[in-house]
Motif scaffolding. Structure first.
Motif, PDB file in Angstrom:
ATOM      1  N   PHE B  13     110.803  25.568  25.621  1.00 11.29           N
ATOM      2  CA  PHE B  13     109.584  26.044  24.965  1.00 11.29           C
ATOM      3  C   PHE B  13     109.417  25.483  23.564  1.00 11.29           C
ATOM      4  CE2 PHE B  13     109.653  29.081  28.446  1.00 11.29           C
ATOM      5  CZ  PHE B  13     108.334  28.960  28.836  1.00 11.29           C
ATOM      6  N   ILE B  14     110.432  24.815  23.043  1.00  9.87           N
ATOM      7  CA  ILE B  14     110.203  24.061  21.804  1.00  9.87           C
ATOM      8  C   ILE B  14     109.696  22.662  22.128  1.00  9.87           C
ATOM      9  CG2 ILE B  14     111.333  22.995  19.817  1.00  9.87           C
ATOM     10  CD1 ILE B  14     113.157  25.419  19.712  1.00  9.87           C
ATOM     11  N   LEU B  15     110.355  22.005  23.102  1.00  9.92           N
ATOM     12  CA  LEU B  15     110.062  20.586  23.335  1.00  9.92           C
ATOM     13  C   LEU B  15     108.834  20.369  24.215  1.00  9.92           C
ATOM     14  CD1 LEU B  15     113.532  18.919  23.647  1.00  9.92           C
ATOM     15  CD2 LEU B  15     111.914  18.839  21.787  1.00  9.92           C
ATOM     16  N   ALA B  16     108.528  21.319  25.128  1.00 10.57           N
ATOM     17  CA  ALA B  16     107.369  21.106  25.987  1.00 10.57           C
ATOM     18  C   ALA B  16     106.070  21.055  25.172  1.00 10.57           C
ATOM     19  CB  ALA B  16     107.303  22.187  27.051  1.00 10.57           C
ATOM     20  N   PRO B  17     105.838  21.986  24.218  1.00  9.08           N
ATOM     21  CA  PRO B  17     104.641  21.824  23.383  1.00  9.08           C
ATOM     22  C   PRO B  17     104.657  20.525  22.592  1.00  9.08           C
ATOM     23  CG  PRO B  17     105.505  24.029  23.154  1.00  9.08           C
ATOM     24  CD  PRO B  17     106.520  23.245  23.916  1.00  9.08           C
ATOM     25  N   LEU B  18     105.854  20.122  22.112  1.00  5.38           N
ATOM     26  CA  LEU B  18     105.924  18.859  21.371  1.00  5.38           C
ATOM     27  C   LEU B  18     105.518  17.692  22.272  1.00  5.38           C
ATOM     28  CD1 LEU B  18     109.104  18.914  19.127  1.00  5.38           C
ATOM     29  CD2 LEU B  18     106.721  18.926  18.453  1.00  5.38           C
ATOM     30  N   ALA B  19     105.987  17.727  23.532  1.00  5.78           N
ATOM     31  CA  ALA B  19     105.635  16.641  24.452  1.00  5.78           C
ATOM     32  C   ALA B  19     104.134  16.610  24.693  1.00  5.78           C
ATOM     33  CB  ALA B  19     106.390  16.807  25.765  1.00  5.78           C
ATOM     34  N   VAL B  20     103.539  17.810  24.873  1.00  2.00           N
ATOM     35  CA  VAL B  20     102.095  17.852  25.129  1.00  2.00           C
ATOM     36  C   VAL B  20     101.338  17.411  23.878  1.00  2.00           C
ATOM     37  CG1 VAL B  20     100.175  19.356  25.696  1.00  2.00           C
ATOM     38  CG2 VAL B  20     102.323  19.592  26.899  1.00  2.00           C
ATOM     39  N   ILE B  21     101.815  17.832  22.698  1.00  2.00           N
ATOM     40  CA  ILE B  21     101.157  17.413  21.454  1.00  2.00           C
ATOM     41  C   ILE B  21     101.234  15.892  21.313  1.00  2.00           C
ATOM     42  CG2 ILE B  21     101.394  17.453  18.933  1.00  2.00           C
ATOM     43  CD1 ILE B  21     102.181  20.393  19.191  1.00  2.00           C
ATOM     44  N   GLY B  22     102.410  15.347  21.644  1.00  2.00           N
ATOM     45  CA  GLY B  22     102.553  13.890  21.570  1.00  2.00           C
ATOM     46  C   GLY B  22     101.583  13.184  22.501  1.00  2.00           C
ATOM     47  N   ALA B  23     101.452  13.715  23.717  1.00  2.00           N
ATOM     48  CA  ALA B  23     100.549  13.082  24.679  1.00  2.00           C
ATOM     49  C   ALA B  23      99.107  13.181  24.199  1.00  2.00           C
ATOM     50  CB  ALA B  23     100.703  13.747  26.042  1.00  2.00           C
ATOM     51  N   LEU B  24      98.717  14.377  23.718  1.00  2.00           N
ATOM     52  CA  LEU B  24      97.345  14.536  23.221  1.00  2.00           C
ATOM     53  C   LEU B  24      97.107  13.639  22.012  1.00  2.00           C
ATOM     54  CD1 LEU B  24      96.792  18.371  23.529  1.00  2.00           C
ATOM     55  CD2 LEU B  24      95.649  16.578  24.801  1.00  2.00           C
ATOM     56  N   ILE B  40     106.039   7.953  21.546  1.00  2.00           N
ATOM     57  CA  ILE B  40     107.496   7.971  21.366  1.00  2.00           C
ATOM     58  C   ILE B  40     107.989   9.412  21.270  1.00  2.00           C
ATOM     59  CG2 ILE B  40     109.324   7.405  19.724  1.00  2.00           C
ATOM     60  CD1 ILE B  40     107.927   4.783  19.227  1.00  2.00           C
ATOM     61  N   LEU B  41     107.217  10.277  20.584  1.00  2.00           N
ATOM     62  CA  LEU B  41     107.597  11.695  20.504  1.00  2.00           C
ATOM     63  C   LEU B  41     107.703  12.301  21.897  1.00  2.00           C
ATOM     64  CD1 LEU B  41     107.979  14.315  18.843  1.00  2.00           C
ATOM     65  CD2 LEU B  41     105.512  14.598  18.961  1.00  2.00           C
ATOM     66  N   THR B  42     106.677  12.044  22.723  1.00  2.00           N
ATOM     67  CA  THR B  42     106.692  12.578  24.090  1.00  2.00           C
ATOM     68  C   THR B  42     107.896  12.052  24.869  1.00  2.00           C
ATOM     69  OG1 THR B  42     104.309  12.654  24.053  1.00  2.00           O
ATOM     70  CG2 THR B  42     105.348  12.769  26.179  1.00  2.00           C
ATOM     71  N   MET B  43     108.158  10.755  24.749  1.00  2.00           N
ATOM     72  CA  MET B  43     109.243  10.167  25.542  1.00  2.00           C
ATOM     73  C   MET B  43     110.604  10.700  25.107  1.00  2.00           C
ATOM     74  SD  MET B  43     107.970   6.308  25.961  1.00  2.00           S
ATOM     75  CE  MET B  43     106.764   5.897  27.203  1.00  2.00           C
ATOM     76  N   LEU B  44     110.767  10.914  23.810  1.00  2.00           N
ATOM     77  CA  LEU B  44     112.033  11.481  23.343  1.00  2.00           C
ATOM     78  C   LEU B  44     112.218  12.896  23.887  1.00  2.00           C
ATOM     79  CD1 LEU B  44     112.287  10.291  19.646  1.00  2.00           C
ATOM     80  CD2 LEU B  44     113.732   9.648  21.541  1.00  2.00           C
ATOM     81  N   TYR B  66     113.020   3.324  27.356  1.00  2.00           N
ATOM     82  CA  TYR B  66     111.612   3.615  27.076  1.00  2.00           C
ATOM     83  C   TYR B  66     111.314   3.594  25.581  1.00  2.00           C
ATOM     84  CZ  TYR B  66     108.937   4.414  31.230  1.00  2.00           C
ATOM     85  OH  TYR B  66     108.217   4.226  32.359  1.00  2.00           O
ATOM     86  N   THR B  67     111.938   4.490  24.837  1.00  2.00           N
ATOM     87  CA  THR B  67     111.584   4.536  23.412  1.00  2.00           C
ATOM     88  C   THR B  67     112.166   3.348  22.674  1.00  2.00           C
ATOM     89  OG1 THR B  67     113.470   5.944  23.031  1.00  2.00           O
ATOM     90  CG2 THR B  67     111.394   7.015  23.361  1.00  2.00           C
TER      91      THR B  67
END
Lengths: 99, 250
Positions: B13-24, B40-44, B66-67
């Motif tokens: 629940f910390i990284l999933a929002p970060l991944a979605v924010i990175g994608a957006l 790169i944020l999403t991929m990490l 990837y990154t």
């Protein structure tokens, strides 16, 4: 929480990538969106691997990464080629097969 | 690992929002370099997810390949292809962005709810048994037995991709005649051509920037000393003023 949340996250990321392909114009950004979709699929594969208790999903994700690396190399070379001849990386500008 | 533990829930629940924010952020950023950094944020984040889900090897490959490699390749090409080539705001098809976004939201909803409903009652086996000799060993056993053909074909694919990229990126220098040494020298000493090297950019006590032009004997900046793509750095009055070392102390 079950591991299915990873699948939900993968679906969301895949959709964001699909939207990016639909709305963006820059060929390189478009390519990054395709990469995001591949990554989302990889996340789903790794999660399936965990659900099923076999490592085949991780191996498929591994092969997907290899194919993605090859695809990126060729795709970026093509984008460079188009940019060299057309001076533009916009996908709207390249609407003919030649010139 | 089959049961989801508290640490994993917190990580998710910390990284999933970060991944979605990175994608957006990648889709919404105007600048293509910013898009790459968001991705790169999403991929990490995804790499951490792989490691959490008992796949340390695939997680490290995600981060390194990837990154590390693919996104650096993207950044290289971005720098070559003009990073300021921002998107045109003119829509070729009217309402494409709105319709595309609606389709995306619909797709996300359908896929997420559909897959979640379909797989909700699955029992999660977990990878403890498969990973008991170690994750890398388990993967190696599969790659070199069941998947050995795919693995071999992969090598052909990579060779083909490398050769293809070389052929595509190769530039034939047509129309440019090879100039011999004698002709080059003659051209260099022709009247109207300055045979010496161009002056270097100025390195002064106040600035060591390559954008600071060298000074001509009469004190004017020499435009030949800086690259034409660099904006000339304007010195302030304080920087232009003679220093105490020149006037013999203040």
């Amino acid at each position: 929480m079950t591991p299915m949340w990873y699948i939900v996250l993968a679906a969301v990321l895949f959709s964001i990538g699909a939207v990016g392909v639909l709305v963006r114009r820059n060929a390189i950004v478009l390519f990054m969106c395709v990469e995001l979709m591949l990554n989302a699929a990889n996340l789903a594969l790794v999660t399936f691997s965990r659900i099923n208790g076999t490592l085949d999903g991780q191996i498929m994700a591994f092969f997907a990464m290899v194919v993605a690396a090859a695809e990126v190399v060729i795709g970026l070379a093509i984008i460079m080629l188009i940019f060299r001849t057309r001076r533009s990386a916009s996908v709207d500008d390249a609407n003919l097969l030649k010139y | 690992m089959s049961a989801v533990q508290t640490g994993e829930i917190i990580t998710f629940f910390i990284l999933a929002p970060l991944a979605v924010i990175g994608a957006l952020g990648m889709v919404l950023a105007r600048n293509a370099v910013h898009s790459a950094l968001w991705l790169i944020l999403t991929m990490l984040s995804l790499g951490v997810f792989y490691i959490v889900q008992a796949g340390p090897f695939i997680g490290m490959v995600q981060i390194i390949v990837y990154t590390g490699a693919i996104m650096m390749l993207f950044l290289f090409v971005l720098m070559l292809v003009g990073r300021d080539a921002s998107d045109s705001v003119i829509e070729t098809l009217r309402g494409q962005k709105v319709v595309g976004t609606l389709l995306g939201v619909g797709l996300a909803g359908l896929m997420a709810t559909g897959i979640y409903q379909a797989t909700r009652d699955y029992t999660v086996v977990g990878l403890e048994a498969a990973n008991k000799d170690g994750n890398v060993q388990g993967l190696a056993k599969l790659i070199f037995t069941n998947y050995v053909f795919a693995f071999e074909v992969t090598s052909a694919l990579l060779i083909t991709a490398a050769v293809g990229a070389m052929i595509l990126a190769h530039q034939e220098k047509s129309g440019v005649k090879a100039v011999g040494q004698v002709a080059k020298m003659r051209e260099r000493f022709l009247p109207g051509n300055y045979p010496g090297p161009k002056p270097g950019p100025g390195v002064f006590a106040t600035s060591n920037s390559v954008a600071t032009p060298a000074k001509l004997p009469d004190g004017n900046p020499s435009q030949r000393s800086i690259s034409p793509i660099l904006p000339t750095r304007e010195l302030t009055a304080a920087e232009k003023a003679d220093k105490p070392t020149l006037t013999g102390g203040a």
